[in-house]
Design a protein around this motif. Structure first.
Motif, PDB file in Angstrom:
ATOM      1  N   SER A  17     -27.063  32.028  20.013  1.00  0.00           N
ATOM      2  CA  SER A  17     -27.636  33.364  20.201  1.00  0.00           C
ATOM      3  C   SER A  17     -26.778  34.205  21.127  1.00  0.00           C
ATOM      4  CB  SER A  17     -29.056  33.267  20.763  1.00  0.00           C
ATOM      5  OG  SER A  17     -29.906  32.644  19.850  1.00  0.00           O
ATOM      6  N   PHE A  18     -26.386  33.622  22.251  1.00  0.00           N
ATOM      7  CA  PHE A  18     -25.562  34.370  23.191  1.00  0.00           C
ATOM      8  C   PHE A  18     -24.166  34.623  22.633  1.00  0.00           C
ATOM      9  CE2 PHE A  18     -28.961  33.347  26.065  1.00  0.00           C
ATOM     10  CZ  PHE A  18     -29.000  34.451  26.901  1.00  0.00           C
ATOM     11  N   ALA A  19     -23.639  33.681  21.863  1.00  0.00           N
ATOM     12  CA  ALA A  19     -22.333  33.898  21.227  1.00  0.00           C
ATOM     13  C   ALA A  19     -22.420  35.037  20.215  1.00  0.00           C
ATOM     14  CB  ALA A  19     -21.857  32.615  20.547  1.00  0.00           C
ATOM     15  N   ALA A  20     -23.520  35.095  19.453  1.00  0.00           N
ATOM     16  CA  ALA A  20     -23.693  36.171  18.472  1.00  0.00           C
ATOM     17  C   ALA A  20     -23.747  37.529  19.163  1.00  0.00           C
ATOM     18  CB  ALA A  20     -24.961  35.942  17.646  1.00  0.00           C
ATOM     19  N   VAL A  21     -24.469  37.609  20.250  1.00  0.00           N
ATOM     20  CA  VAL A  21     -24.531  38.875  21.001  1.00  0.00           C
ATOM     21  C   VAL A  21     -23.149  39.233  21.546  1.00  0.00           C
ATOM     22  CG1 VAL A  21     -25.489  39.991  23.061  1.00  0.00           C
ATOM     23  CG2 VAL A  21     -26.978  38.661  21.548  1.00  0.00           C
ATOM     24  N   ALA A  22     -22.421  38.245  22.061  1.00  0.00           N
ATOM     25  CA  ALA A  22     -21.074  38.502  22.594  1.00  0.00           C
ATOM     26  C   ALA A  22     -20.142  39.007  21.499  1.00  0.00           C
ATOM     27  CB  ALA A  22     -20.507  37.232  23.232  1.00  0.00           C
ATOM     28  N   VAL A  23     -20.230  38.429  20.305  1.00  0.00           N
ATOM     29  CA  VAL A  23     -19.389  38.885  19.193  1.00  0.00           C
ATOM     30  C   VAL A  23     -19.722  40.325  18.843  1.00  0.00           C
ATOM     31  CG1 VAL A  23     -18.953  38.597  16.710  1.00  0.00           C
ATOM     32  CG2 VAL A  23     -18.920  36.607  18.224  1.00  0.00           C
ATOM     33  N   TRP A  47     -18.307  39.685  10.918  1.00  0.00           N
ATOM     34  CA  TRP A  47     -17.853  39.266  12.243  1.00  0.00           C
ATOM     35  C   TRP A  47     -18.692  38.121  12.790  1.00  0.00           C
ATOM     36  CZ3 TRP A  47     -13.243  39.865  13.601  1.00  0.00           C
ATOM     37  CH2 TRP A  47     -12.524  40.997  13.266  1.00  0.00           C
ATOM     38  N   LEU A  48     -19.983  38.119  12.496  1.00  0.00           N
ATOM     39  CA  LEU A  48     -20.813  36.999  12.945  1.00  0.00           C
ATOM     40  C   LEU A  48     -20.405  35.707  12.244  1.00  0.00           C
ATOM     41  CD1 LEU A  48     -24.334  38.640  13.255  1.00  0.00           C
ATOM     42  CD2 LEU A  48     -22.896  37.738  15.100  1.00  0.00           C
ATOM     43  N   LEU A  49     -20.086  35.785  10.961  1.00  0.00           N
ATOM     44  CA  LEU A  49     -19.624  34.607  10.238  1.00  0.00           C
ATOM     45  C   LEU A  49     -18.356  34.055  10.878  1.00  0.00           C
ATOM     46  CD1 LEU A  49     -19.898  32.715   7.744  1.00  0.00           C
ATOM     47  CD2 LEU A  49     -18.450  34.339   6.531  1.00  0.00           C
ATOM     48  N   VAL A  50     -17.412  34.941  11.156  1.00  0.00           N
ATOM     49  CA  VAL A  50     -16.148  34.524  11.767  1.00  0.00           C
ATOM     50  C   VAL A  50     -16.355  34.122  13.229  1.00  0.00           C
ATOM     51  CG1 VAL A  50     -13.849  35.337  12.445  1.00  0.00           C
ATOM     52  CG2 VAL A  50     -14.776  35.934  10.203  1.00  0.00           C
ATOM     53  N   GLY A  51     -17.086  34.947  13.956  1.00  0.00           N
ATOM     54  CA  GLY A  51     -17.243  34.732  15.394  1.00  0.00           C
ATOM     55  C   GLY A  51     -18.051  33.510  15.765  1.00  0.00           C
ATOM     56  N   LEU A  56     -19.996  26.968  16.439  1.00  0.00           N
ATOM     57  CA  LEU A  56     -20.494  25.968  15.495  1.00  0.00           C
ATOM     58  C   LEU A  56     -19.562  24.761  15.454  1.00  0.00           C
ATOM     59  CD1 LEU A  56     -21.721  28.315  12.629  1.00  0.00           C
ATOM     60  CD2 LEU A  56     -23.151  26.796  14.003  1.00  0.00           C
ATOM     61  N   ALA A  57     -18.251  25.002  15.477  1.00  0.00           N
ATOM     62  CA  ALA A  57     -17.290  23.898  15.474  1.00  0.00           C
ATOM     63  C   ALA A  57     -17.409  23.068  16.748  1.00  0.00           C
ATOM     64  CB  ALA A  57     -15.873  24.433  15.311  1.00  0.00           C
ATOM     65  N   VAL A  58     -17.566  23.743  17.888  1.00  0.00           N
ATOM     66  CA  VAL A  58     -17.709  23.032  19.159  1.00  0.00           C
ATOM     67  C   VAL A  58     -18.970  22.163  19.145  1.00  0.00           C
ATOM     68  CG1 VAL A  58     -18.169  23.349  21.627  1.00  0.00           C
ATOM     69  CG2 VAL A  58     -16.383  24.684  20.509  1.00  0.00           C
ATOM     70  N   LEU A  59     -20.039  22.682  18.548  1.00  0.00           N
ATOM     71  CA  LEU A  59     -21.300  21.938  18.473  1.00  0.00           C
ATOM     72  C   LEU A  59     -21.307  20.915  17.335  1.00  0.00           C
ATOM     73  CD1 LEU A  59     -23.702  24.942  19.108  1.00  0.00           C
ATOM     74  CD2 LEU A  59     -23.246  23.047  20.687  1.00  0.00           C
ATOM     75  N   GLY A  60     -20.230  20.869  16.553  1.00  0.00           N
ATOM     76  CA  GLY A  60     -20.155  19.927  15.439  1.00  0.00           C
ATOM     77  C   GLY A  60     -21.032  20.315  14.263  1.00  0.00           C
ATOM     78  N   LEU A  61     -21.328  21.608  14.132  1.00  0.00           N
ATOM     79  CA  LEU A  61     -22.184  22.096  13.057  1.00  0.00           C
ATOM     80  C   LEU A  61     -21.352  22.812  12.000  1.00  0.00           C
ATOM     81  CD1 LEU A  61     -25.023  23.549  15.315  1.00  0.00           C
ATOM     82  CD2 LEU A  61     -25.081  21.410  14.029  1.00  0.00           C
ATOM     83  N   HIS A 127     -25.478  27.907  -1.459  1.00  0.00           N
ATOM     84  CA  HIS A 127     -25.523  27.414  -0.084  1.00  0.00           C
ATOM     85  C   HIS A 127     -24.400  26.405   0.127  1.00  0.00           C
ATOM     86  CE1 HIS A 127     -27.381  26.950   3.753  1.00  0.00           C
ATOM     87  NE2 HIS A 127     -27.435  25.657   3.610  1.00  0.00           N
ATOM     88  N   ALA A 128     -23.218  26.913   0.354  1.00  0.00           N
ATOM     89  CA  ALA A 128     -22.059  26.062   0.592  1.00  0.00           C
ATOM     90  C   ALA A 128     -21.768  26.037   2.083  1.00  0.00           C
ATOM     91  CB  ALA A 128     -20.860  26.605  -0.170  1.00  0.00           C
ATOM     92  N   TYR A 129     -21.360  24.891   2.546  1.00  0.00           N
ATOM     93  CA  TYR A 129     -21.000  24.756   3.950  1.00  0.00           C
ATOM     94  C   TYR A 129     -19.502  24.569   4.073  1.00  0.00           C
ATOM     95  CZ  TYR A 129     -25.779  24.136   5.571  1.00  0.00           C
ATOM     96  OH  TYR A 129     -27.075  24.327   5.887  1.00  0.00           O
ATOM     97  N   LEU A 130     -18.989  25.143   5.117  1.00  0.00           N
ATOM     98  CA  LEU A 130     -17.597  24.939   5.461  1.00  0.00           C
ATOM     99  C   LEU A 130     -17.592  24.072   6.704  1.00  0.00           C
ATOM    100  CD1 LEU A 130     -14.596  25.623   5.152  1.00  0.00           C
ATOM    101  CD2 LEU A 130     -15.014  27.673   6.508  1.00  0.00           C
ATOM    102  N   GLY A 131     -17.312  22.798   6.530  1.00  0.00           N
ATOM    103  CA  GLY A 131     -17.233  21.893   7.665  1.00  0.00           C
ATOM    104  C   GLY A 131     -15.862  22.022   8.286  1.00  0.00           C
TER     105      GLY A 131
END
Length: 172
Positions: A17-23, A47-51, A56-61, A127-131
């Motif tokens: 949530s805070f990352a989304a607001v920061a982006v 930008w939210l998708l990219v940001g 998400l990567a740090v959290l392993g999601l 619904h595709a995921y990019l791991g």
């Protein structure tokens, strides 16, 4: 947030949530915009998708590629219809019980319409995921790339961000 819930920082949703607001602040906060509301909305979702890829990567999601489409529908419906109806119902509840009930039922009806649509996005091939599976230097390069993407256009750093993206996702 921490005053109301001291352990909120342990939840991934807190950081996302805070990352989304920061982006969003970084993208729109210091720019003069002449774009229309629709273009700004589309840019915000991109930008939210990219940001949010880095948190998400740090959290392993994984990064959901359908989330911008779902958000384009859900955010306005929730922000402009469901939440205002619920807040108005809460304000009126001590004075007008029957009006409150109508407002709450209307918000529930809207939510009941929205939920199957979101469930559809979550359950289809859309619904595709990019791991990302990034670690170490790749994650740092992705963070730098994002920072360069978010830089004001006048600094002419966005092309360098694209180069870092290529280096980050290129096979070893």
């Amino acid at each position: 947030v921490e005053v109301l819930d001291p352990f909120a920082f342990l939840a991934p949703g807190f950081w996302l949530s805070f990352a989304a607001v920061a982006v969003l602040v970084s993208v729109f906060g210091w720019r003069k915009g002449v774009d229309g509301i629709l273009l700004k909305t589309l840019k915000a979702q991109l930008w939210l998708l990219v940001g949010l890829a880095i948190p998400l990567a740090v959290l392993g999601l994984p990064v959901s590629l359908v989330s911008p489409i779902a958000n384009l529908i859900a955010v306005p419906v929730v922000s402009l219809a469901i939440v205002p109806l619920l807040l108005l119902g809460a304000i009126l509840s001590p004075f007008f019980g029957s009006a409150t009930q109508v407002l709450l039922q209307l918000s529930a009806y809207i939510f009941e319409w929205l939920w199957p649509l979101l469930d559809f996005f979550a359950s289809t091939d859309l619904h595709a995921y990019l791991g990302l599976g990034l670690e170490g230097v790749q994650l740092i390069a992705l963070a730098l790339m994002l920072g360069l993407f978010l830089a004001p256009a006048a600094l002419k750093l966005r092309l360098l961000g694209v180069a870092l993206l290529v280096v980050t996702v290129a096979p070893n």
